[in-house]
Design an enzyme around this catalytic site. Structure first.
Site, PDB file in Angstrom:
ATOM      1  N   ASP A  68      15.527  84.514 -37.885  1.00 22.81           N
ATOM      2  CA  ASP A  68      16.076  85.152 -36.692  1.00 22.81           C
ATOM      3  C   ASP A  68      17.548  84.829 -36.691  1.00 22.81           C
ATOM      4  O   ASP A  68      17.947  83.673 -36.932  1.00 22.81           O
ATOM      5  CB  ASP A  68      15.398  84.651 -35.413  1.00 22.81           C
ATOM      6  CG  ASP A  68      15.789  85.485 -34.198  1.00 22.81           C
ATOM      7  OD1 ASP A  68      16.095  86.680 -34.377  1.00 22.81           O
ATOM      8  OD2 ASP A  68      15.787  84.948 -33.077  1.00 22.81           O
ATOM      9  N   SER A  69      18.351  85.815 -36.494  1.00 23.71           N
ATOM     10  CA  SER A  69      19.791  85.606 -36.584  1.00 23.71           C
ATOM     11  C   SER A  69      20.500  86.476 -35.569  1.00 23.71           C
ATOM     12  O   SER A  69      19.929  87.435 -35.038  1.00 23.71           O
ATOM     13  CB  SER A  69      20.289  85.926 -38.001  1.00 23.71           C
ATOM     14  OG  SER A  69      19.922  87.241 -38.372  1.00 23.71           O
ATOM     15  N   HIS A 189      25.856  83.234 -43.014  1.00 20.44           N
ATOM     16  CA  HIS A 189      24.879  82.387 -42.328  1.00 20.44           C
ATOM     17  C   HIS A 189      23.506  82.521 -42.965  1.00 20.44           C
ATOM     18  O   HIS A 189      22.808  81.531 -43.176  1.00 20.44           O
ATOM     19  CB  HIS A 189      24.822  82.780 -40.856  1.00 20.44           C
ATOM     20  CG  HIS A 189      24.577  84.245 -40.596  1.00 20.44           C
ATOM     21  ND1 HIS A 189      25.309  85.253 -41.204  1.00 20.44           N
ATOM     22  CD2 HIS A 189      23.670  84.893 -39.821  1.00 20.44           C
ATOM     23  CE1 HIS A 189      24.871  86.430 -40.808  1.00 20.44           C
ATOM     24  NE2 HIS A 189      23.871  86.241 -39.972  1.00 20.44           N
TER      25      HIS A 189
END
Length: 211
Positions: A68-69, A189
């Site tokens: 989840d980002s 990320h």
């Protein structure tokens, strides 16, 4: 070859994980048409990633990875955060292009924010769940990756997805949408989180009795 299920139907994320986990067979949920849709109901990236990885590992019986980002904007008190993919709500649904609607809403909300206060971070929590095999129990790991940068005032570039066209990483002159995929992977990320999980994978498979 080890097969890993990535809990997404997003082809961009699948391609990204394939590049990072070189030599591992990565499949998405398209290979499992009856796989459940897992609502992201947790208040944290880590909680949502674990929720999805556990559900898909239970459904497929295979080691599963989920992430989840989102974009956390300083001037918006860390929002959109876990709501990044749904930030524009029903308006985004109605436009048929949710990514663009989400991006435009963030830019509108930052319209009066000075250039020096437009700091933000892309954050990714990734979870690995290796289901139990025989007498050994399941193994779970979560990791987090971050990429700091600035939200620009207008989109630049056609690569990537989501908020990439307005995100300028620290130390860069190009947005993440202007980078080649491999360049973005090296600093992103998601790249950081998935590489960290890749390092944990061999021991996790062994601990759960899959090798």
């Amino acid at each position: 070859m080890t097969r890993i299920v990535l809990a997404t139907r997003n082809p961009g994320k699948i391609a990204e994980l394939e590049r990072i986990l070189d030599g591992i067979d990565v499949v998405g949920l398209a290979a499992f048409p009856d796989a459940p849709d897992v609502p992201e109901t947790e208040p944290t990236f880590e909680g949502n990633a674990l929720l999805k990885a556990r559900a898909i590992a239970a459904h497929t019986g295979l080691p599963s990875v989920a992430d989840d980002s989102g974009l956390c904007v300083d001037a918006l008190n860390g929002m959109p955060g876990v709501l990044s993919a749904r930030w524009s709500g029903r308006f985004g649904d109605a436009t048929g292009d949710k990514d663009t609607a989400n991006l435009r809403l963030v830019l509108d909300q930052l319209g009066d924010v000075a250039d020096g206060r437009r700091g933000a971070a892309f954050v990714c929590a990734a979870a690995l769940v290796v289901p139990a095999n025989g007498v050994r129990g399941a193994v779970e790991h979560t990791v987090e990756g971050r990429m700091r940068g600035t939200v620009l005032r207008a989109p630049r570039g056609t690569g990537g997805f989501g908020y990439d066209p307005v995100f300028l990483p620290d130390g860069e002159t190009r947005t993440t949408a202007e980078m080649a995929p491999e360049e973005k992977d090296a600093i992103s990320h998601r790249g950081k989180a998935f590489r960290a999980l890749a390092g944990l994978l061999p021991d996790a498979l062994a601990a759960a009795g899959h090798v």
